[in-house]
Design an enzyme around this catalytic site. Structure first.
Site, PDB file in Angstrom:
ATOM      1  N   HIS A 307       6.620  -3.824  60.597  1.00  0.00           N
ATOM      2  CA  HIS A 307       7.227  -2.606  60.060  1.00  0.00           C
ATOM      3  C   HIS A 307       8.728  -2.800  59.875  1.00  0.00           C
ATOM      4  O   HIS A 307       9.389  -3.461  60.665  1.00  0.00           O
ATOM      5  CB  HIS A 307       6.982  -1.428  61.011  1.00  0.00           C
ATOM      6  CG  HIS A 307       7.810  -0.225  60.689  1.00  0.00           C
ATOM      7  ND1 HIS A 307       7.649   0.497  59.530  1.00  0.00           N
ATOM      8  CD2 HIS A 307       8.824   0.381  61.374  1.00  0.00           C
ATOM      9  CE1 HIS A 307       8.523   1.494  59.509  1.00  0.00           C
ATOM     10  NE2 HIS A 307       9.244   1.444  60.610  1.00  0.00           N
ATOM     11  N   VAL A 308       9.239  -2.214  58.788  1.00  0.00           N
ATOM     12  CA  VAL A 308      10.679  -2.145  58.547  1.00  0.00           C
ATOM     13  C   VAL A 308      11.012  -0.676  58.284  1.00  0.00           C
ATOM     14  O   VAL A 308      10.348  -0.040  57.454  1.00  0.00           O
ATOM     15  CB  VAL A 308      11.096  -2.994  57.323  1.00  0.00           C
ATOM     16  CG1 VAL A 308      12.599  -2.863  57.095  1.00  0.00           C
ATOM     17  CG2 VAL A 308      10.704  -4.448  57.511  1.00  0.00           C
ATOM     18  N   GLU A 333       8.695   2.428  43.566  1.00  0.00           N
ATOM     19  CA  GLU A 333      10.069   2.462  44.064  1.00  0.00           C
ATOM     20  C   GLU A 333      10.929   1.314  43.540  1.00  0.00           C
ATOM     21  O   GLU A 333      12.112   1.514  43.248  1.00  0.00           O
ATOM     22  CB  GLU A 333      10.078   2.472  45.603  1.00  0.00           C
ATOM     23  CG  GLU A 333       9.785   3.809  46.238  1.00  0.00           C
ATOM     24  CD  GLU A 333       8.300   4.109  46.373  1.00  0.00           C
ATOM     25  OE1 GLU A 333       7.941   5.124  46.971  1.00  0.00           O
ATOM     26  OE2 GLU A 333       7.480   3.313  45.861  1.00  0.00           O
ATOM     27  N   THR A 443      -6.157  35.109   0.954  1.00  0.00           N
ATOM     28  CA  THR A 443      -7.158  35.316  -0.092  1.00  0.00           C
ATOM     29  C   THR A 443      -8.560  35.012   0.392  1.00  0.00           C
ATOM     30  O   THR A 443      -9.481  35.821   0.241  1.00  0.00           O
ATOM     31  CB  THR A 443      -6.848  34.429  -1.317  1.00  0.00           C
ATOM     32  OG1 THR A 443      -5.519  34.705  -1.766  1.00  0.00           O
ATOM     33  CG2 THR A 443      -7.850  34.696  -2.434  1.00  0.00           C
ATOM     34  N   ASP A 543      -1.764  29.651  11.996  1.00  0.00           N
ATOM     35  CA  ASP A 543      -2.052  28.528  11.103  1.00  0.00           C
ATOM     36  C   ASP A 543      -1.015  27.419  11.194  1.00  0.00           C
ATOM     37  O   ASP A 543      -1.348  26.236  11.064  1.00  0.00           O
ATOM     38  CB  ASP A 543      -2.210  29.009   9.660  1.00  0.00           C
ATOM     39  CG  ASP A 543      -1.074  29.942   9.225  1.00  0.00           C
ATOM     40  OD1 ASP A 543      -0.089  30.085   9.983  1.00  0.00           O
ATOM     41  OD2 ASP A 543      -1.183  30.537   8.145  1.00  0.00           O
ATOM     42  N   GLU A 614      12.053  30.846   4.037  1.00  0.00           N
ATOM     43  CA  GLU A 614      10.909  31.358   3.283  1.00  0.00           C
ATOM     44  C   GLU A 614      11.349  32.123   2.038  1.00  0.00           C
ATOM     45  O   GLU A 614      10.642  32.124   1.026  1.00  0.00           O
ATOM     46  CB  GLU A 614      10.062  32.255   4.185  1.00  0.00           C
ATOM     47  CG  GLU A 614       8.718  32.636   3.598  1.00  0.00           C
ATOM     48  CD  GLU A 614       7.788  33.252   4.627  1.00  0.00           C
ATOM     49  OE1 GLU A 614       7.486  34.444   4.486  1.00  0.00           O
ATOM     50  OE2 GLU A 614       7.378  32.519   5.561  1.00  0.00           O
TER      51      GLU A 614
END
Length: 748
Positions: A307-308, A333, A443, A543, A614
């Site tokens: 272990h560290v 990591e 339409t 749409d 538009e």
């Protein structure tokens, strides 16, 4: 359709914006008492992710009450008795549970889970936490989640939704299904959880908590002392290797072979190497035997440790010449420092990685691993932030404060609501999975059967009725006819997608405000009558958004993370795809691109404003200008005729311009410039990588738009691609994609 608790993923993104603010307001009133949070840690790896959160919780004693439970390999001497580092961090450990059955094989793992399940109930009952924090994909964590779920304790799962390619995947996803809340590291993990039917409003895209430390660790100046303390005074920065290899429990024999080959390659490579012992999974005992048989612990080039401490470990990784093995630390990591990594075998297959990772998945020879060391050792790569930006803990603490403990504990999954359950049989397997698509225009009313690949199998067209009752009746008639025909066409209908003009609330399937082209179509619930009559799930959107969805699934937008679709037809509309998600906005009026104002003194628009795109560039605007020129006898050129019964329209204006009519050319130039200016505004606001022009006027506007972008856009946006859609029926295809993407989990 979406009755009860089921939520359409097509709209899930709003829930975050809709629910977050009210919950924050509620939390301010509710959190007068402390929120009791139990953090359970099983091993050195998960503590590195949990510790930053624990420090954050501890720093707010007025809000949180922290309880710490330690179990698993933390309490085993062979693995470093790592519970001591928790004590060194000055956390009070409320309970230590010895849950590991030694043996380091498959049976021992199962027995360890069973032992944990026997011991955990007493502890959880005594602590009575409001929330249990569980990390990752270890078998110990599965025991924790199982016990908490059965004891009605809310679970917050960290780092769910990721993919690594081993049994860890199954355990991780099982924990996610037991958890009530999720804090994930990457957007892909978030999408994976959504595809698993988890509630998007309970998923936090936080980043990895360990990155909160990592991104500042590289700047510290005491790393030389750490390197010397673990590897000796003669070792220099970037002139050593960190090796960490764990067993793959679904292929133990091969993982031991790879470990042996890795050690052989490291011996031959002749560099100082820090070797960490493997974790406690089945196969680890055999790996330790291999290490000792090769004399690694006595070899002058190696330092083998159990272990560290994490703070020191990340310094060692940050300044290493290379990291090798199959630890998630290598693919996660290490990227924060640009440290070169060699990933061996299949244990991390599927993980998101930076360019610093070289995969040797089929690590079957000493030479292959040795060559990888030659390629990687001593290199430096750009630092990666795939897994976090250093602010994960802050986000997680805020997220926990929004959890409403008065809400029902039973978690809900976001399935589509389907009234009829059809058993699976060979006929269904052989059928073509398809969607019913409905497009409501000014339409015409169109219905189509559309296959998974975007093929229009059959289409039906009728005039759009003028009243609501007639319109709904006609939609149902056409859909029922299509469903009957689908049987003979060997198509299995998965659901209904509806594309309509106007402002739509897709979450509830309601048209909020319609365009003036469709009568009696405001405040209309489309979903309920269709779903009730057809017994199918129903999705609804406007749409413009459907056109964007169509491009994402079938057109130029396929595989593009950020793009905009502009519809140029009777009106001007569009849709925005940002980070692969369709943007709707808080009141469902995002992407009303036709109403971007490009002139303060422009012509009146149908929305009541002046100077909208538009009002300049739509088919109706061009028709208006064509009529004006025609009334002044300035439209028709030689060879052009308009009979008394024919209505002057935009096509006549375009034809006149093509024949050299300077007045018509001027109108089209103004229209193209207005559209181009609007698109420049879009580029400067959301910076897409692609603009797709769709609709009948798209081809006429392509060059003017490109010209305005080159003249008016900022330099960094001038290279944005502009393309004309190649889709014949974007509204129908987009309506179908809402069904196909969700019901088959292809996108989410």
């Amino acid at each position: 359709m979406m009755q009860g608790h089921a939520i359409n993923p097509h709209e899930l993104y709003y829930l975050r914006t809709q629910k977050a603010q009210p919950k924050m307001e509620q939390s301010e009133k509710r959190l007068k008492k402390q929120l009791r949070v139990c953090v359970a840690t099983c091993n050195r790896a998960d503590y590195s992710k949990l510790a930053p959160i624990m420090f954050g919780i501890k720093s707010h004693p007025e809000i949180f009450d922290l309880e710490v439970v330690v179990l698993g390999s933390h309490l085993i001497d062979d693995y470093g008795n790592t519970f001591r580092m928790i004590e060194q961090d000055e956390f009070d450990i409320g309970s230590k549970l010895h849950t590991i059955v030694r043996g380091e094989d498959e049976a021992a793992m199962v027995e360890s889970v069973g032992l944990a399940l026997v011991k955990l109930p007493d502890v959880l009952q005594r602590l009575a936490p409001d929330i249990l924090l569980v990390h990752g994909d270890r078998f110990d964590a599965l025991a924790l989640a199982t016990a908490a779920a059965l004891m009605n304790i809310r679970i917050l799962h960290l780092e769910g939704g990721e993919v690594s390619g081993t049994i860890d995947d199954s355990i991780r996803h099982a924990i996610s299904k037991l958890a009530h809340y999720h804090a994930v590291c990457t957007r892909s993990a978030e999408r994976h959880l959504i595809s698993m039917c988890e509630d998007h409003s309970r998923i936090l895209l936080a980043g990895c908590p360990s990155y909160d430390k990592l991104l500042s660790a590289h700047q510290r100046d005491y790393y030389i002392d750490i390197i010397k303390s673990w590897l000796g005074d003669a070792v220099k920065e970037q002139d050593y290797i960190v090796a960490l290899q764990h067993p793959v429990t679904t292929d133990i024999k091969n993982s031991i072979k790879i470990y042996e080959l890795m050690l052989d390659a490291l011996i031959s490579f002749n560099k100082k190497t820090l070797v960490l012992f493997p974790n406690i999974d089945a196969g680890s005992k055999e790996m330790v035997r291999v290490m000792r048989r090769k004399g690694i612990e006595q070899h002058p080039n190696f330092r083998a440790v159990k272990h560290v401490p994490f703070d020191q470990f990340i310094q060692l990784v940050a300044h290493a010449g290379c990291m090798i093995g199959n630890s998630s630390c290598g693919v996660r990591e290490a990227g924060a420092f640009g440290t070169p990594v060699i990933n061996l075998g299949t244990r991390q297959t599927g993980r998101e990685t930076g360019e610093n990772v070289l995969h040797v998945r089929d690590a079957d020879t000493h030479n292959k691993i040795y060559h990888a060391l030659e390629l990687q050792f001593g290199k430096r790569y750009p630092c990666s932030k795939i897994y976090g930006d250093g602010n994960a803990v802050q986000r997680i603490l805020k997220f926990m404060q929004t959890i409403d403990l008065s809400e029902p504990l039973q978690k809900k999954f976001c399935f589509p609501s389907v009234k009829e359950c059809i058993s699976q049989d060979i006929d269904h397997i052989l059928e073509t999975q398809s969607a019913l698509a409905v497009d409501l225009g000014g339409t015409n009313l169109r219905v189509a059967i559309i296959s998974m690949k975007g093929k229009v199998v059959k289409k039906y067209i009728q005039l759009n009725p003028k009243t609501f009752e007639e319109r709904i009746e006609l939609i149902l008639t056409m859909c029922k006819q299509a469903m009957a025909d689908a049987v003979h066409l060997n198509c299995r209908i998965l659901g209904v997608g509806v594309s309509t003009g106007g402002r739509v609330n897709p979450q509830d399937g309601i048209v909020l405000h319609s365009t003036k082209l469709i009568n009696e179509w405001s405040s209309v619930d489309i979903r309920t009558p269709l779903s009730s009559a057809l017994h199918l799930p129903v999705w609804v959107d406007n749409d413009g958004n459907c056109a964007a969805l169509a491009e994402r699934k079938f057109g130029h937008g396929k595989g593009i993370e950020n793009f905009v679709t502009i519809i140029t037809g009777t009106g001007i509309g569009g849709g925005i795809i940002q980070h692969n998600e369709l943007i709707h906005g808080s009141t469902f009026c995002a992407a009303e691109l036709g109403h971007i104002v490009v002139s303060l003194e422009g012509p009146e628009c149908m929305c009541g404003s002046h100077g909208c795109i538009e009002a300049y560039s739509s088919g109706l605007a061009l028709q208006r200008e064509a009529k004006r020129l025609h009334d002044e006898d300035l439209l028709l050129m030689e060879g052009m005729t308009v009979n008394n019964k024919e209505q002057v329209n935009a096509i006549h204006l375009i034809d006149a311009a093509c024949l050299g009519n300077s007045k018509a050319e001027s109108v089209l130039h103004t229209a193209g410039t207005a559209l181009g200016l609007g698109i420049v505004n879009i580029l400067h606001m959301i910076n897409p990588s692609l603009v797709i022009l769709s609709g009948v006027l798209a081809a006429h506007y392509e060059n003017p738009v490109r010209q305005v972008i080159s003249q008016r856009a900022l330099l960094s946006a001038q290279d944005t691609k502009v393309m004309v859609s190649e889709l014949e029926d974007p509204a129908l295809l987009g309506a179908a994609s809402m069904v196909l993407d969700y019901t088959t989990r292809r996108t989410y």
